[in-house]
Design an enzyme around this catalytic site. Sequence first.
Site, PDB file in Angstrom:
ATOM      1  N   HIS B 187     -10.767   0.076  -2.916  1.00 37.25           N
ATOM      2  CA  HIS B 187      -9.539  -0.438  -3.501  1.00 37.25           C
ATOM      3  C   HIS B 187      -8.399   0.323  -2.842  1.00 37.25           C
ATOM      4  O   HIS B 187      -8.353   1.545  -2.903  1.00 37.25           O
ATOM      5  CB  HIS B 187      -9.521  -0.201  -5.012  1.00 37.25           C
ATOM      6  CG  HIS B 187      -8.276  -0.711  -5.660  1.00 37.25           C
ATOM      7  ND1 HIS B 187      -8.209  -1.925  -6.299  1.00 37.25           N
ATOM      8  CD2 HIS B 187      -7.032  -0.193  -5.739  1.00 37.25           C
ATOM      9  CE1 HIS B 187      -6.984  -2.123  -6.755  1.00 37.25           C
ATOM     10  NE2 HIS B 187      -6.245  -1.086  -6.420  1.00 37.25           N
ATOM     11  N   CYS B 188      -7.531  -0.379  -2.194  1.00 35.06           N
ATOM     12  CA  CYS B 188      -6.474   0.286  -1.455  1.00 35.06           C
ATOM     13  C   CYS B 188      -5.148   0.177  -2.205  1.00 35.06           C
ATOM     14  O   CYS B 188      -4.584  -0.908  -2.299  1.00 35.06           O
ATOM     15  CB  CYS B 188      -6.328  -0.347  -0.074  1.00 35.06           C
ATOM     16  SG  CYS B 188      -5.162   0.533   0.964  1.00 35.06           S
ATOM     17  N   PRO B 189      -4.641   1.270  -2.717  1.00 31.18           N
ATOM     18  CA  PRO B 189      -3.360   1.187  -3.416  1.00 31.18           C
ATOM     19  C   PRO B 189      -2.202   0.874  -2.475  1.00 31.18           C
ATOM     20  O   PRO B 189      -1.204   0.304  -2.898  1.00 31.18           O
ATOM     21  CB  PRO B 189      -3.196   2.573  -4.042  1.00 31.18           C
ATOM     22  CG  PRO B 189      -4.168   3.458  -3.381  1.00 31.18           C
ATOM     23  CD  PRO B 189      -5.213   2.622  -2.753  1.00 31.18           C
TER      24      PRO B 189
END
Lengths: 172, 494
Positions: B187-189
Site C-alpha cells: 500500500h503506497c501512501p
Amino acid sequence: MATEVHSLQELRRSASLATKVFVQRDYSDGTTCQFQTKFPPELESRIERHLFEETVKTLNGFYAEAEKIGGSSYLEGCLACTTAYFIFLCMETHYEKVLKKISKYIQEQNEKIYAPRGLLLTDPLERGMRVMILSKAQIEISIYEDRCSSGSSSSGSSSSSSGGGGGGVGGR
Amino acid sequence: MKDCEYSQISTHSSSSPMESPHKKKKSAPKRKWEVFPGRNKFFCNGRIMMARQTGVFYLTLVLILVTSGLFFAFDCPYLSEKITPAIPAIGGILFFFVMGTLLRTSFSDPGVLPRATPDEAADLERQIDIANGSSSGGYRPPPRTKEVIINGQTVKLKYCFTCKIFRPPRASHCSLCDNCVERFDHHCPWVGNCVGKRNYRFFYMFILSLSFLTVFIFAFVITHVILRSQQTGFLNALKDSPARYPFTETNSRSFTVLEAVVCFFSVWSIVGLSGFHTYLISSNQTTNEDIKGSWSNKRGKENYNPYSYGNIFTNCCAALCGPLSPSLIDRRGFIQPDTPQLAGPSNGITMYGATQSQSNMCDQDQCIQSTKFVLQAAATPLLQSEPSITSEELPLPGKTTISGPCATLTLGQPTPPSSMPNLTSDTGLTDMIPLEEEHEGHQFLTPEEAPSPPGMLPSGSPITHSHTMHVLSLASQDSLHEDSVRGLVKLSSV
C-alpha cells in the site's frame, strides 16, 4: 387488493440457496483464471457430465486466451506505455474483448443447454472471477400480483419445473 | 396472467397500488461504488478510486508540480538559450509521463477482489465444516487454509475472514483499505492507493519516469549553476542574475537551490526504489513476498518461486506488457434487484438469477421459518392485520421475532449483511442499502408469518413486524389456506 406474493418468493429463495452449485477456481496453474473441471455430484441427475466439462473447458480456454502473454499483448502493452496509458481511454483491451466473447458464449450455452435442463450458469465475472455458479431452477414458483383483479386474492403463479424449460403455467 | 410483477410487500397502505420493487421512493438507483464495503474513496461518480488517506498523495503532487514548475520557469529559459531547446522539450515529455502514470496508479482499481456474497460464503463455510469435521464451538475456529500445488511448489491459500473468501495465490488483504487485492504488492501512501495486479505497471512506470525526471532536473539545475558561475564566478552565480530575466536575483537563485535540494533527496529514494522494483519484476515477486521471504532460499532448499517464468526478460514482459485484467468490482454498475438473468425465457419462468444478492438468510434457517409460517397459517384462522406499523417509508426487510438467528438486516440498521459499508459518499446510510436490494422484497415474510394477531406484536417495533403485515384486510381464510399449502409444497422442495 390482496398482496400475496411473498411466502413463496421467500421460499423460492431458500430453495434456490440450497440449489446453487459453486464451481471454484483451480489454482494449480498459478494465478491464471481456470475453473475446476471436476464434475460436481449435485449435478449428477441434471446434466450430462461431458456437457458440463466441455463448457468449463471452453471457458478455461477463453480465459487462457485472454491472459496469454505473447506478441500481440506485448505490442498492446508497449503501445500503451508509450502513450502513458492514455490510449486505454479510447481503446478496449484484448482482455475485455475476450470477456465479451465469454459472456456471449455463456448466454448461448444457457439458452441451448442449461435452460432446457433447468439450470442457469452465471458469468464468473460477476462474482469477481472466483466462482462459477450453476443455479438450479427447481420449483420456482413465483406469484405475481394480478393487478387486474380487485377484491379477490387471486394471483397468477408460474412455475418452472426442473425438467422443463418451458414457460409459465397459469396460476390459480 | 397479465402484468406480472413482483410485488413488494408494501407495508404501508392497503389502498395504494403496490410498488414495483424496482422503484425506490426517494432516491435514484444507486451505483455499486456507493455501497462498496471497503475503505476507499470514490470520485467522479465511481470512475476514480483511492484509499482513504490521501494527504500524502497531495504532497507528492505538490512536490512534483512545484519542482517541475520552478524548473521550467527559472532554469529552462537559460538552458534552452545556452545549450539547446531540447532540454525543456524532453523535460516536458518526462513530466507529462510522470503525471500520467501517477494519476493512473492513484486512480485505478489495484485489483480489488469483491467480497463473497452471503450464499457463496455459506457454501464455503459448509465445505470447510465438512473438511474439518468440526463442530462449531464458541471459539473462533483455527485459521482456515487450503493447500494448492502450483508448478510443483506447495502454496497455502488463506481464508480471509473479512471478505469471506479463500484468497487466490498472491492476493493479500490490505488493512488500510480493508480489501483483498490481487497480486498485492504494497500500500503506497505516496500514491494514495494500494499497488496490486492492475496498477503495478503504472506504478513501476511512475517511479521509473520520476527517477529520470529527478535526475534530469537535478543534472540541469547543477548545469545551470555551473554555467552561471563560469560566467560570473561561483558565488556571484548564486547572487547575480542578468537583467533580462524578469525575476529578482534572489528569487531565481533561491528557487534553483530549492530545486537542487528537493531533487537531491528524491534521487536517492526514488532511484533506489526503482532499482528495487526492477529486481522484483525480473524475479516476478511482489514486495509482500519479498518482505516475507516467501520464496527465499533461506526457507528451504526446495523453496523457489513458482510464478517466475525462469528468465528475466519474460518476467519483465509479463509484468509490464502482459494483459490488463478488468476491474472486478464494477464500480459504476447499478445495484440490481434480484432479477432472473436469463433473457430468453417467457414471463413465467422465474429462475433464480444469481445476481449479487445480499440475501442474508441461511438455508437451514429458511427451512425453520418456512415451517413456522405454515404452522402459523394453519393455526390462525383469520388474519387481521394492521397496515404498516412502521414509520419508515421504506420497507426494509427484516426478520420477525419468529425468525431465526440469521437476521442480519433489520430496519434501522443500515448495514448490509456482510459488512459495514464504508460510504464515502454523502448519501445517508439509512437510504442506502437494501434499498437497491429489491430482491429483499422477496424475503418478506408472508401472510403465513403475519398471522400472529396484531395484538401480539409490539407496535413499537416496526422493525420486525411491519413489513410482514399484510394489507390483508381482505385476507380470507381461503388465501391463507392456499398459501399454507403452497408453503408446504415449497418446503418439500427445499
